[in-house]
Design a protein around this motif. Structure first.
Motif, PDB file in Angstrom:
ATOM      1  N   THR A 142     -37.683  36.580  26.474  1.00  0.00           N
ATOM      2  CA  THR A 142     -38.473  35.616  27.246  1.00  0.00           C
ATOM      3  C   THR A 142     -38.967  34.490  26.355  1.00  0.00           C
ATOM      4  N   LEU A 143     -39.534  34.845  25.190  1.00  0.00           N
ATOM      5  CA  LEU A 143     -40.032  33.814  24.281  1.00  0.00           C
ATOM      6  C   LEU A 143     -38.901  32.936  23.753  1.00  0.00           C
ATOM      7  N   ALA A 200     -34.370  29.445  17.913  1.00  0.00           N
ATOM      8  CA  ALA A 200     -35.425  30.110  18.678  1.00  0.00           C
ATOM      9  C   ALA A 200     -35.679  31.514  18.138  1.00  0.00           C
ATOM     10  N   GLU A 201     -34.619  32.227  17.836  1.00  0.00           N
ATOM     11  CA  GLU A 201     -34.747  33.596  17.340  1.00  0.00           C
ATOM     12  C   GLU A 201     -35.521  33.660  16.032  1.00  0.00           C
ATOM     13  N   ILE A 202     -35.181  32.766  15.090  1.00  0.00           N
ATOM     14  CA  ILE A 202     -35.802  32.892  13.771  1.00  0.00           C
ATOM     15  C   ILE A 202     -37.281  32.530  13.785  1.00  0.00           C
ATOM     16  N   GLU A 203     -37.721  31.726  14.768  1.00  0.00           N
ATOM     17  CA  GLU A 203     -39.152  31.380  14.742  1.00  0.00           C
ATOM     18  C   GLU A 203     -39.950  31.954  15.895  1.00  0.00           C
ATOM     19  N   ALA A 204     -39.449  31.840  17.120  1.00  0.00           N
ATOM     20  CA  ALA A 204     -40.255  32.303  18.253  1.00  0.00           C
ATOM     21  C   ALA A 204     -40.420  33.814  18.223  1.00  0.00           C
ATOM     22  N   ALA A 205     -39.314  34.532  17.987  1.00  0.00           N
ATOM     23  CA  ALA A 205     -39.399  35.992  17.960  1.00  0.00           C
ATOM     24  C   ALA A 205     -39.778  36.505  16.578  1.00  0.00           C
ATOM     25  N   CYS A 206     -39.005  36.101  15.567  1.00  0.00           N
ATOM     26  CA  CYS A 206     -39.176  36.721  14.244  1.00  0.00           C
ATOM     27  C   CYS A 206     -40.402  36.195  13.501  1.00  0.00           C
ATOM     28  N   GLU A 207     -40.528  34.875  13.376  1.00  0.00           N
ATOM     29  CA  GLU A 207     -41.623  34.340  12.570  1.00  0.00           C
ATOM     30  C   GLU A 207     -42.986  34.647  13.181  1.00  0.00           C
ATOM     31  N   LEU A 208     -43.095  34.595  14.493  1.00  0.00           N
ATOM     32  CA  LEU A 208     -44.398  34.875  15.094  1.00  0.00           C
ATOM     33  C   LEU A 208     -44.790  36.334  14.889  1.00  0.00           C
ATOM     34  N   SER A 209     -43.854  37.257  15.052  1.00  0.00           N
ATOM     35  CA  SER A 209     -44.199  38.656  14.788  1.00  0.00           C
ATOM     36  C   SER A 209     -44.486  38.869  13.303  1.00  0.00           C
ATOM     37  N   ASP A 210     -43.787  38.127  12.423  1.00  0.00           N
ATOM     38  CA  ASP A 210     -44.081  38.204  10.984  1.00  0.00           C
ATOM     39  C   ASP A 210     -45.493  37.703  10.694  1.00  0.00           C
ATOM     40  N   HIS A 235     -47.450  29.295  26.862  1.00  0.00           N
ATOM     41  CA  HIS A 235     -47.947  30.080  27.995  1.00  0.00           C
ATOM     42  C   HIS A 235     -47.548  31.549  27.857  1.00  0.00           C
ATOM     43  N   PHE A 236     -46.316  31.782  27.440  1.00  0.00           N
ATOM     44  CA  PHE A 236     -45.857  33.172  27.305  1.00  0.00           C
ATOM     45  C   PHE A 236     -46.489  33.844  26.088  1.00  0.00           C
ATOM     46  N   VAL A 237     -46.740  33.082  25.031  1.00  0.00           N
ATOM     47  CA  VAL A 237     -47.458  33.653  23.886  1.00  0.00           C
ATOM     48  C   VAL A 237     -48.849  34.100  24.319  1.00  0.00           C
ATOM     49  N   MET A 238     -49.524  33.272  25.119  1.00  0.00           N
ATOM     50  CA  MET A 238     -50.852  33.639  25.608  1.00  0.00           C
ATOM     51  C   MET A 238     -50.780  34.907  26.460  1.00  0.00           C
ATOM     52  N   ARG A 239     -49.749  35.022  27.267  1.00  0.00           N
ATOM     53  CA  ARG A 239     -49.576  36.236  28.079  1.00  0.00           C
ATOM     54  C   ARG A 239     -49.411  37.470  27.194  1.00  0.00           C
ATOM     55  N   VAL A 240     -48.688  37.321  26.100  1.00  0.00           N
ATOM     56  CA  VAL A 240     -48.524  38.432  25.161  1.00  0.00           C
ATOM     57  C   VAL A 240     -49.871  38.856  24.595  1.00  0.00           C
ATOM     58  N   PHE A 241     -50.674  37.888  24.153  1.00  0.00           N
ATOM     59  CA  PHE A 241     -51.977  38.226  23.576  1.00  0.00           C
ATOM     60  C   PHE A 241     -52.836  39.000  24.569  1.00  0.00           C
ATOM     61  N   LEU A 242     -52.842  38.559  25.814  1.00  0.00           N
ATOM     62  CA  LEU A 242     -53.659  39.248  26.820  1.00  0.00           C
ATOM     63  C   LEU A 242     -53.115  40.650  27.099  1.00  0.00           C
ATOM     64  N   GLU A 243     -51.799  40.775  27.175  1.00  0.00           N
ATOM     65  CA  GLU A 243     -51.204  42.095  27.419  1.00  0.00           C
ATOM     66  C   GLU A 243     -51.457  43.031  26.240  1.00  0.00           C
ATOM     67  N   ALA A 244     -51.583  42.464  25.044  1.00  0.00           N
ATOM     68  CA  ALA A 244     -51.834  43.285  23.859  1.00  0.00           C
ATOM     69  C   ALA A 244     -53.266  43.806  23.809  1.00  0.00           C
TER      70      ALA A 244
END
Length: 542
Positions: A120-121, A136-146, A222-231
């Motif tokens: 989704t991200l 997108a993969e190297i930053e939205a998924a990987c770098e943010l989780s890093d 918007h989806f990052v914010m949704r992740v934070f709330l779900e977490a």
């Protein structure tokens, strides 16, 4: 609970390949199709509640600008005041929440980002910001989780630093307090991970946040914010406030402003600094100002360099994500003796670069972000075409009939102070100056003095003395300095990122240096056997 808590050791999230036939490739295609069909109306989030103001902005797909991907509600003065109150209410509890409970929220967010939210991200970043699947993969998924995992690790390391006990009968401690007030996080369009980190890193340290994403970055944010709330992030800790920049001065002048966490243009950050300075007497504390701004990032090439290595680094460093990285290579200094070989290899590689819709995985580049960016780049290329000191040696074509597409463009100039050697363009334009081989050190000094920025830079050489000279003479020209590598791609945990001069405060995102800016230390001394009389031995009679 009692116990010295140890956090999971952080590791960089592995990058998926999205190769033909892979499971992730098909999953990403499904997410792209799903997000296109949603036609989202994105609300504000204040105190955990969704707020719809009716003042709407449009989100268009940059590579298909006739398509409205989503709309979003804009915050105005009333919503900003509500967010300050929500932040203040949340601070009372969040600032006192034990650190390992704060850590667990963001560790869970990292698992959501690298797991169920990954596609989704990535798809949101591709559609909203015109990034390829790989970018997108190297930053939205990987770098943010890093950022989140290493952030937790770095937080614990910071807290473990405690004073000594030289004095007898005393116990000394350091209390790492959150800042009093709110942190205003302002994020750019070009990196989904930056928006997440600008808001999450101060929150991790116990602060509450008002987050304004760039209008062209609202969709993925918007989806990052949704992740934070779900977490499990408590209501009001991070408040999501898309809107117009002109309305945000209310936050910059508010007495409760504790800090600004910013990534964006140098001009915008300077305006923020001036606003804070003009209102310095109104704040409860001196606000912390942390900013990463522009760059005019260089590649310095020595005659001993490998032409194929140089060309490859230039293609990737200058043209991945359409050059829309603050770290993108935008000027190069190449010795005349090497230019023929480098130019030939550049033409060979760039002839295979495809520009177009990023949903076609065969395209290396997508569109630039919007009409304003497109026009800036188009006019700069036209300027070079018509200037006696410049020659277009590759590219130079712009087309906005369907999307905001700018061909990868290489400009050769005879003037080392040519405008495009000095000014940040934020697009797929590389300007090259050729120097006499014997003037290597002179050209190093020229490189250092040409641009006001100091973000990233590279030296390409196999001659060790040439590398040593560049490392010395360009010491202050780049906060991230690369040897035989492109100027982009700093990895969390390995290369703390940031620059000085006009490039920002160099507080190194993704490292403990940045997290320290969001804490205020209190020294505690406990005397275990306090004295019972004021007298000292020297007062006694002979």
């Amino acid at each position: 609970m009692n116990g010295v808590v140890v956090v999971p050791p952080p590791k960089n999230e592995p990058v998926l390949s999205y190769a033909p036939g892979s499971l992730e490739r098909e999953a990403l295609r499904r997410s792209l199709k799903e997000l296109r069909s949603l036609h989202l109306e994105i609300p504000l989030v204040i105190g955990g509640k969704e707020i719809r103001t009716g003042r709407l902005g449009e989100i268009r797909i940059p590579h298909e600008h006739g398509t409205v991907l989503a709309t979003y509600h804009k915050a105005g003065p009333e919503e900003l005041r509500q967010a300050v109150e929500a932040s203040r209410a949340a601070w009372e509890t969040w600032s006192r929440t034990p650190w390992h409970h704060r850590a667990s929220v963001f560790l869970r967010a990292a698992e959501l980002i690298s797991g169920p939210y990954r596609m989704t991200l990535n798809a949101a970043t591709m559609l909203g910001q015109s990034k390829t699947a790989h970018q997108a993969e190297i930053e939205a998924a990987c770098e943010l989780s890093d950022f989140l995992r290493f952030g937790v690790h770095n937080m614990r390391q910071i807290y473990s630093v405690q004073p000594g006990h030289q004095g007898e009968g005393a116990w000394n401690r350091l209390d790492y307090r959150p800042l009093e007030g709110f942190v205003f996080a302002i994020s750019p369009f070009n990196f989904t991970a930056i928006g997440g980190n600008l808001s999450a890193s101060p929150a991790l340290m116990g602060n509450t946040i008002l987050w304004k994403p760039a209008s062209t970055g609202v969709f993925s944010s918007h989806f990052v914010m949704r992740v934070f709330l779900e977490a499990g992030l408590p209501d009001g800790v991070i408040n999501f406030l898309p809107g117009d920049s002109k309305d945000m001065e209310l936050l910059l002048t508010h007495p409760d402003l504790a800090g600004v966490h910013f990534t964006g243009s140098t001009g915008a950050f300077r305006r923020i600094w001036k606003t804070v300075a003009a209102n310095i007497e109104t704040y409860k504390n001196y606000p912390r100002l942390v900013g990463e701004t522009g760059g005019k990032d260089f590649a310095m090439v020595h005659a001993s360099a490998d032409p194929q290595v140089v060309a490859t680094a230039l293609v990737r460093g200058a043209f991945e994500y359409q050059g829309q990285k603050c770290s993108a290579t935008s000027r190069a200094y190449i010795p005349k003796s090497l230019w023929g070989s480098v130019e030939e290899e550049l033409h060979s590689q760039l002839s295979r670069v495809k520009v177009g819709d990023i949903e076609d995985f065969g395209n290396f580049m997508g569109a630039v972000i919007d009409k304003t960016s497109y026009e800036t780049l188009r006019s700069s290329i036209a300027y070079a075409k018509n200037h006696q000191d410049a020659t277009i040696v590759h590219g130079g074509t712009c087309d906005d009939s369907r999307g905001f597409f700018v061909e990868p463009t290489v400009i050769l100039t005879t003037d080392p102070k040519f405008r495009l050697m000095e000014e940040e363009l934020f697009g797929p334009v590389l300007t090259v100056y050729l120097y006499d081989d014997e003037k290597y050190e002179e050209t190093l000094r020229l490189c250092d003095a040409t641009s006001p920025y100091g973000l990233t830079g590279s030296i390409f050489a196999t001659d060790r003395q040439a590398i040593l000279a560049a490392e010395d003479l360009l010491r202050h020209a780049a906060g991230n300095f690369y040897i035989n590598d492109k100027t982009t791609g700093a990895m969390v945990g390995d290369q703390p990122f940031g620059g000085a001069r006009a490039s920002g405060t160099n507080d190194k995102v993704g490292a403990s240096y940045n997290l320290l800016r969001w804490t205020s230390l209190r020294t505690i001394k406990e005397l275990l056997l306090p004295p019972r009389d004021f007298t000292y031995p020297f007062l006694q009679s002979e």
